[in-house]
Design an enzyme around this catalytic site. Structure first.
Site, PDB file in Angstrom:
ATOM      1  N   SER A 249      26.427  49.075  22.229  1.00 10.09           N
ATOM      2  CA  SER A 249      25.121  49.079  21.590  1.00 10.09           C
ATOM      3  C   SER A 249      25.144  50.118  20.476  1.00 10.09           C
ATOM      4  O   SER A 249      26.142  50.803  20.269  1.00 10.09           O
ATOM      5  CB  SER A 249      24.029  49.428  22.602  1.00 10.09           C
ATOM      6  OG  SER A 249      24.216  50.750  23.084  1.00 10.09           O
ATOM      7  N   LYS A 250      24.037  50.246  19.773  1.00 12.43           N
ATOM      8  CA  LYS A 250      24.006  51.196  18.656  1.00 12.43           C
ATOM      9  C   LYS A 250      24.263  52.624  19.112  1.00 12.43           C
ATOM     10  O   LYS A 250      24.863  53.414  18.385  1.00 12.43           O
ATOM     11  CB  LYS A 250      22.661  51.106  17.928  1.00 12.43           C
ATOM     12  CG  LYS A 250      22.540  49.855  17.068  1.00 12.43           C
ATOM     13  CD  LYS A 250      21.297  49.884  16.207  1.00 12.43           C
ATOM     14  CE  LYS A 250      21.248  48.669  15.301  1.00 12.43           C
ATOM     15  NZ  LYS A 250      20.057  48.669  14.427  1.00 12.43           N
ATOM     16  N   ARG A 251      23.825  52.946  20.330  1.00 10.75           N
ATOM     17  CA  ARG A 251      24.067  54.321  20.799  1.00 10.75           C
ATOM     18  C   ARG A 251      25.543  54.560  21.081  1.00 10.75           C
ATOM     19  O   ARG A 251      26.017  55.689  21.069  1.00 10.75           O
ATOM     20  CB  ARG A 251      23.233  54.611  22.050  1.00 10.75           C
ATOM     21  CG  ARG A 251      23.671  53.858  23.300  1.00 10.75           C
ATOM     22  CD  ARG A 251      22.710  54.101  24.464  1.00 10.75           C
ATOM     23  NE  ARG A 251      23.070  53.315  25.632  1.00 10.75           N
ATOM     24  CZ  ARG A 251      23.914  53.705  26.564  1.00 10.75           C
ATOM     25  NH1 ARG A 251      24.519  54.875  26.446  1.00 10.75           N
ATOM     26  NH2 ARG A 251      24.177  52.946  27.612  1.00 10.75           N
TER      27      ARG A 251
END
Length: 480
Positions: A249-251
């Site tokens: 994911s973006k994190r």
């Protein structure tokens, strides 16, 4: 239609086929890299196809971002980028061939009928699939005024097999694969059809893509076989997960390539890191492009999902930063400034003197920087105007005692006529010894005055890089 088997073709042809609905994300960048390494390492070609059939989501800005991201990573391709949407007439032409050969048929099932099939399958615990009701029906029964979809008359018995270079032999029972749509009722080609036709017409010999396309491989193999075309060699690579094993994911780092550029990563380092995500060559971690081209093969690709780890990327980037020759790193740094936070302002303040200082200071600057963002931060003192703004650590160092040390040191430095590192070091060391001060007690306030910070490259290098006039002026600013 006579075709030579894929295995008999002498030239390797791969392709990267992104959808232009956003930036070039990190998973796509790795797919592009693997295709590039496999083809280029064997003297073959890599082609670029923009799969822009989703007209509502495809944008020119996304296409430009994908192209820019690939170029920044150093991944080139052969010929012009091909638009899938522009080839719709060719896709329809192939469907007409399949219809004429009895390998496809017109389906008049309504949306309501299709919804009913799905509901029935769910109720019976089956996967939703088309029941083939128009497969062998008399065309005379076609309802008036209804535009049909065109479906592939897929084999209903036996197996569809893909001998995948990464996943191994994968088998699907044909009874579990329904007759997929080739042309929608509005005449637009489906993704499944377009991909096969384009790969065939482009002469693609090897399809390297994420394993989320593995099920598509069965469908697409059936289209190849219906057309009598050779099926390309396929290699479905595991997806990338975060360091915690969860879906990326973006994190975790599921960002566009441009974000990594803005974070100050070097393209060579990111390319090296991406190559090692899911592929290995023994215990080698740091690889030149030439080595990757020579070593890359399917045998080194694992079946498990790769894990993206920012700490490893940062450490690798720091290694590349330190090992890059000063002139090359300076050029890369200056070229990257418009993309770095605060880089445009830095670039705007840069003059000929500042350029010369950066070049001269690079050997010391790069030892403390893992990214170009850190390099930018540590280089700011080279172009700042007097009097310097002090950070909290420098301000603490320049207390009354620190300022007095500078005031005492200033005459000795002013008298120095040979403004080179050996002579400057000798002056400062002699001063410390003569005044019974430790060298650190002299170097710390000197560093704070010259850079406005508590850390910097070697202080004698800083004196030499800034030059006599600027150095004496900055010291004097803190003693007044």
């Amino acid at each position: 239609m006579s075709e030579s088997p894929i295995s008999d073709r002498s030239e390797i042809v791969t392709r990267f086929a992104p959808s232009p609905t956003g930036f070039l994300h990190i998973g796509g960048a790795r797919t592009a890299l693997f295709n590039w390494l496999y083809a280029r390492g064997r003297g073959g070609k890599m082609l670029l196809r923009i799969e822009d059939t989703d007209r509502e989501r495809s944008t020119d800005e996304a296409i430009a971002a994908i192209v820019d991201g690939m170029r920044w990573l150093g991944l080139d391709w052969d010929g012009e980028a091909i638009s899938q949407f522009a080839r719709a007439d060719r896709h329809r032409e192939v469907v007409e061939e399949l219809l004429a050969a009895g390998k496809a048929y017109r389906c008049y099932a309504s949306r309501e009928e299709l919804a009913e099939m799905r509901e029935k399958a769910r109720a019976e615990g089956r996967a939703p699939r088309y029941d083939g009701r128009w497969r062998d029906r008399d065309p005379a029964e076609a309802p008036e005024g209804v535009a049909p979809a065109i479906r592939l008359k897929a084999p209903s018995e036996g197996e569809t097999v893909v001998d995948d270079k990464v996943q191994g032999r994968v088998t699907w029972q044909n009874k579990d694969l329904d007759d997929l749509i080739l042309l929608r009722s509005d005449g637009t080609p489906t993704y499944m059809l377009a991909v096969v036709v384009d790969d065939h017409d482009m002469g693609v010999t090897h399809i390297i893509r994420g394993d989320d396309h593995l099920t598509n491989a069965a469908r697409q193999t059936q289209i190849y076989q219906a057309m009598g075309w050779p099926v390309p060699v396929m290699a479905h690579i595991p997806l990338i997960h975060g360091a915690d094993g969860a879906k990326l994911s973006k994190r975790h780092g599921a960002l566009g390539v441009e974000a990594y550029r803005e974070m100050g990563y070097l393209p060579d380092a990111l390319r090296n890191y991406l190559a090692r995500l899911g592929w290995s060559h023994g215990d080698d971690e740091v690889m030149s492009t030439e080595q990757m081209l020579d070593w890359f093969d399917f045998d080194g690709i694992g079946k498990a999902a790769a894990r993206f780890d920012f700490a490893k990327l940062e450490n690798l980037n720091g290694l590349y930063t330190r090992q890059t020759p000063d002139d090359q790193l300076t050029a890369a740094f200056l070229k990257s400034l418009p993309h770095l936070p605060g880089g445009s302002a830095f670039l705007g303040a840069l003059d000929e003197t500042g350029n010369a200082r950066i070049t001269a200071a690079m050997d010391g600057l790069k030892e403390r920087a893992k990214t170009l963002v850190e390099l930018l931060e540590s280089a700011k003192f080279l172009i700042e105007k007097r009097p310097l703004d002090l950070d909290a650590k420098a301000a603490k160092i320049l207390d009354d005692k620190g300022r007095q040390t500078l005031a005492d040191l200033l005459p000795a430095l002013t008298a120095c006529t040979d403004w080179q590192v050996p002579a400057l070091e000798s002056v400062v060391r002699d001063f410390a010894e003569r005044t019974d001060r430790k060298l650190g007690a002299v170097a710390q306030p000197l560093r704070a005055a010259l850079t406005g910070r508590g850390t910097s490259p070697g202080i004698f290098d800083v004196l030499a890089v800034l030059g006599r006039e600027e150095s004496l002026g900055r010291i004097a600013d803190q003693t007044g």
